[in-house]
Design a protein around this motif. Structure first.
Motif, PDB file in Angstrom:
ATOM      1  N   HIS A  16       0.823  -1.226   0.037  1.00  0.00           N
ATOM      2  CA  HIS A  16       0.055   0.122  -0.075  1.00  0.00           C
ATOM      3  C   HIS A  16       0.749   1.286  -0.076  1.00  0.00           C
ATOM      4  O   HIS A  16       0.467   2.179  -0.669  1.00  0.00           O
ATOM      5  N   ASN A  17       1.895   1.374   0.864  1.00  0.00           N
ATOM      6  CA  ASN A  17       2.924   2.280   0.714  1.00  0.00           C
ATOM      7  C   ASN A  17       3.462   2.634  -0.368  1.00  0.00           C
ATOM      8  O   ASN A  17       3.346   3.934  -0.853  1.00  0.00           O
ATOM      9  N   ILE A  18       4.046   1.599  -1.182  1.00  0.00           N
ATOM     10  CA  ILE A  18       4.578   1.943  -2.334  1.00  0.00           C
ATOM     11  C   ILE A  18       3.680   2.424  -3.537  1.00  0.00           C
ATOM     12  O   ILE A  18       3.905   3.428  -4.223  1.00  0.00           O
ATOM     13  N   ALA A  19       2.628   1.921  -3.307  1.00  0.00           N
ATOM     14  CA  ALA A  19       1.331   2.177  -4.315  1.00  0.00           C
ATOM     15  C   ALA A  19       1.008   3.512  -4.090  1.00  0.00           C
ATOM     16  O   ALA A  19       0.608   4.112  -5.214  1.00  0.00           O
ATOM     17  N   LEU A  20       0.952   4.030  -2.909  1.00  0.00           N
ATOM     18  CA  LEU A  20       0.048   5.194  -2.697  1.00  0.00           C
ATOM     19  C   LEU A  20       0.306   6.447  -3.554  1.00  0.00           C
ATOM     20  O   LEU A  20      -0.607   7.146  -4.413  1.00  0.00           O
ATOM     21  N   PRO A  21       1.674   7.039  -3.698  1.00  0.00           N
ATOM     22  CA  PRO A  21       1.760   7.987  -4.507  1.00  0.00           C
ATOM     23  C   PRO A  21       1.580   7.569  -6.018  1.00  0.00           C
ATOM     24  O   PRO A  21       1.792   8.732  -6.748  1.00  0.00           O
ATOM     25  N   ASN A  22       1.680   6.399  -6.563  1.00  0.00           N
ATOM     26  CA  ASN A  22       1.591   6.041  -7.807  1.00  0.00           C
ATOM     27  C   ASN A  22       0.335   5.246  -8.384  1.00  0.00           C
ATOM     28  O   ASN A  22       0.340   4.961  -9.507  1.00  0.00           O
TER      29      ASN A  22
END
Lengths: 318, 505
Positions: free
Chosen positions: B352-358
């Motif tokens: 979720h963290n890696i996806a958040l800004p992307n």
């Protein structure tokens, strides 16, 4: 998922005491009464996951029921009445979103304010009186259709109310778990600063959660209006708290960031099964409330225990 | 120094967390009147071991002896009574309370049922005086700079008559002068017979205070030795299990066209008339003291804080950035300084963290997240950044500091950007992880991405950046070529406060 296991145990236990619990009609009634709590529970869960709370739910339910009923007694076409009611409820949702998201008011206070405002409107729309039967304005046929659509009618042998709840559940389950907006909701609940720095619009996302909550309240207002066939100024009283209970029993953390809607479904089911069962074995309302109270505390306690591992080894706190 | 006795002895300590064996038969010994450095990479188990000593965690196996007495399960309160105090990496202060209130938190003195405020203030003042810390006990902690807050933590620990003091990365937020103050305090304490456990990744500072070192790796005890008998290479080799060839790997690129320009940027007191440009194929270091306005500058550029005036130009086009979303969409990203506060959603998974800004890349037109694309992105990030984790569904908060930092960096590198801003990317992480971050920056530089690198650690700025911009008190005070630059030159610029400039302007 402990909630689902608990649900089955509760259900069977009551069934042993009173076998009518297992009867088709009782199951139907159970599903229908559960639906209301599931819908408002979904609305509240959205808000809780962002770490906020919506205290205006019950009042918006009342406002929805009163506006829709008043318009229909005035002879407004039910579809038009529903649309106008929808717009009014959404205004409260937007207001909550702006107060909490943009102006950073503590959500407890902001929605406490809108709670009184919405209840005030519910009183005012028909001049501080409950409405007459909706059929008196729109006619017997249209009135009955309205009541059947939202409460008394069945589709495929199951009450429409339940179908409405299931559709809402599926839509919002999908929205929360599979879409960008859903991710933003969790991110804000977990760490609002990090979310903002990742390009999440806090105002827009917060407003969306309050809109979902207002929408759910709007639907439940129509259901209550359909059930009574009229508008009751006190409709939906305390529902905001029932909504918190449904979410929290199902493992939605009031601190934000965690929980899934399946939990809310479980929470609403456990609670209504319990209430239904207690009813069937002839327990008084007082006992029912007391038991619900204990269940809420117990559910959260269980959650805390599992997470912090009081009985197990300690998990890393970082 | 007085006679030394063993005051802490930990034998065969084991500790498991779900899915991880954090400590595997670890030994640890501490004598009175010594400073023991506890060294190891991120995730080596140093913090876990110290949390067992201070009663935060309970051990699964092993024995623990403090002052000659064997203890079963400790809890934080009991540990405090025994004389163990820990100063955490993340400061645990109540920001709204005063210095004195924080020092006496949980042990407030009372007159009958009323708080004895003046007495506590007097006592707090006495403790601060003894430590030669210049602070008013009535000041609110949240208004103090981080360094002073740390001093308050130390004062708080000492006020409980602690004789075993654990310091976890105490210098990571301090300036050179503040570090000197801290070391003076540590030396005083040592002379008084306290035992001090000192956890730090800044190996270069060990020589000033450390007597012995204990080295851990991957949850295991490796060795311990007298510091004077050890060489730095030996220590590093023991920590990482292999030799690190270059502490500051540098790659040379052709300096290309101008990508990014900031003109006359103003945003509050800490960002005043900032002008600079970034070019293709270079890393621009931003040096300065703590509070020089570098973080504020990055936040203003990125649209977190409002700008008063100024122009931001990317590829010749003027951008209007009013929030981070605008900046991200334009191709500017910021890996922020404070990862716990600004970088990570600790309750959410790594995925979720890696996806958040992307999510704009990962979603279709309806806003539905593609799990396939998301999994690919996360797998790449884990692989490229060597994030140590069993899988990406683990909560980011459960990772060690270095791995958390890699997630913060990873989430920004997963998209194609034109400008990447790193604010203190190596704070609190170990040597090997630092080198990995440097390599990443070099990789970006080779790809022609403009890299802005804010750091308070001068050796790394000098070692990695091609050009160094120095800030002081919200203004840029100079620009230097990193080749052949002396630390003293940077320091001169970093301390050029305004009153000295007044006559020149």
């Amino acid at each position: 998922m402990t909630a689902f296991a608990g649900l089955i145990i509760i259900y069977i236990a009551f069934g042993i005491i009173n076998p009518t619990v297992f009867s088709g009609q009782n199951i139907m009634n159970l599903l229908r009464s559960m639906s209301k709590y599931l819908i408002i529970g979904i609305g509240q869960s959205y808000v809780l996951i962002t770490g906020n709370i919506d205290l205006s739910i019950g009042s918006v339910v009342g406002m929805s029921a009163m506006i829709a009923a008043t318009l229909m007694t005035m002879g407004v076409n039910p579809v038009a009445a529903i649309l106008i009611t929808f717009v009014c409820c959404m205004v409260i949702g937007v207001l909550n979103g702006i107060l909490v998201g943009k102006w950073k008011l503590p959500p407890f206070i902001a929605t406490l304010g809108t709670m009184f405002v919405a209840r005030g409107i519910a009183y005012m729309v028909n001049g501080n009186r409950n409405t007459d039967a909706i059929a008196s304005g729109v006619g017997k046929e249209a009135g009955e259709t309205f009541q059947n659509v939202f409460y008394y009618g069945k589709t495929l042998g199951i009450y429409n109310t339940f179908w409405i709840a299931i559709i809402i559940f599926i839509v919002f389950f999908f929205l929360l778990s599979k879409t960008r907006t859903g991710r933003h909701i969790y991110a804000i609940g977990s760490n609002v600063d990090a979310a903002k720095l990742s390009g999440v619009s806090v105002v827009a996302t917060t407003t969306k959660t309050y809109l979902v909550s207002a929408f759910c309240s709007f639907i439940v207002g129509l259901i209550l209006c359909g059930q009574a066939g009229m508008g009751n100024m006190e409709a939906g009283n305390m529902y905001e708290m029932y909504a918190v209970a449904a979410g929290v029993i199902g493992g939605i953390s009031p601190l934000g960031g965690t929980g899934i809607l399946l939990g809310t479904l479980a929470g609403a089911s456990v609670w209504q099964t319990l209430e239904n069962g207690l009813n069937m074995i002839g327990a008084q309302v007082g006992i029912q409330r007391l038991v619900i109270g204990i269940i809420v505390v117990f559910a959260v306690l269980l959650d805390v225990v599992v997470r912090n591992g009081v009985f197990k080894k300690k998990a890393p706190s970082k | 120094m007085s006679e030394k006795e063993i005051i802490v002895s930990m034998k065969d300590i084991c500790k498991s967390f779900p899915g991880v064996k954090a400590l595997d038969h670890v030994q640890f010994e501490l004598c009175s009147g010594e400073v023991m450095a506890l060294l190891g990479e991120n995730g080596a188990g140093k913090s876990t071991l110290m949390k067992i000593l201070s009663g935060v965690y309970t051990r699964d196996e092993g024995s623990l002896t403090i002052f000659g007495k064997e203890y079963g399960d400790l809890n934080p309160k009991l540990a405090q009574e025994v004389g163990v105090a820990i100063i955490h990496q993340e400061l645990n202060m109540c920001r709204h309370l005063s210095v004195a209130e924080n020092i006496f938190l949980g042990r407030e003195k009372k007159n009958g049922i009323v708080l004895a405020n003046s007495e506590m203030e007097k006592e707090a003042a006495a403790i601060l005086e003894e430590l030669k810390i210049d602070l008013d006990p009535r000041q609110v902690v949240g208004e103090l700079p981080v360094s002073k807050q740390q001093m308050v933590e130390i004062a708080k620990a000492l006020s409980t008559n602690a004789r075993i003091l654990i310091m976890d990365e105490p210098t990571s937020a301090l300036t050179a002068k503040e570090i000197d103050d801290l070391f003076r305090i540590i030396r005083d304490l040592r002379a008084k017979g306290c035992g001090i456990v000192y956890i730090s990744h800044r190996l270069e500072e060990l020589q000033y205070i450390v007597d012995r070192v204990t080295i851990m790796r991957d949850g295991q005890y490796i060795t311990s030795m007298d510091f004077k008998d050890a060489t730095m290479d030996q220590i590093i080799a023991n920590m990482v299990g292999r030799e690190i060839k270059e502490k500051f790997p540098r790659v040379t690129c052709e300096k290309g066209r101008k990508i990014f320009e900031v003109k006359h940027l103003n945003a509050g007191r800490m960002v005043r008339d900032i002008n600079f440009s970034l070019y293709e194929g270079e890393i621009v270091g931003f040096a300065g003291l703590m509070g020089a306005g570098r973080t504020e500058t990055t936040r203003a550029i990125f649209g977190v804080d409002p700008k008063e005036s100024g122009e931001i130009i990317l590829d010749g086009e003027t951008l209007h950035i009013t929030n981070p979303k605008d900046a991200i969409q334009a191709g500017i990203v910021l890996a922020p300084e404070d990862r716990k506060k600004d970088g990570l959603c600790t309750k959410l998974s790594i995925r979720h963290n890696i996806a958040l800004p992307n999510l704009d890349i990962l979603c279709n037109k309806l806003g539905v997240v593609s799990r396939r694309k998301e999994n690919d992105m996360c797998a790449d990030a884990v692989k490229n950044l060597k994030i140590k984790t069993p899988d990406v569904e683990i909560n980011a908060g459960n990772l060690s500091g270095g791995n958390q930092q890699k997630v913060v960096v990873g989430k920004w590198l997963a998209r194609n950007s034109k400008v990447v801003i790193f604010d203190e990317p190596t704070r609190g992480i170990d040597v090997a992880a630092k080198v990995e971050i440097y390599n990443l920056m070099n990789e970006l530089k080779k790809q022609g991405i403009a890299v802005m690198f804010v750091s308070s650690e001068m050796p790394e700025v000098m070692g990695i950046a091609d050009r160094i911009i120095v800030m002081c008190d919200g203004r840029i005070t100079g620009e230097l070529d990193a080749r052949g630059v002396e630390q003293s030159e940077i320091l001169t610029l970093a301390t050029r406060f305004e009153n000295k400039m007044a006559s020149a302007e």
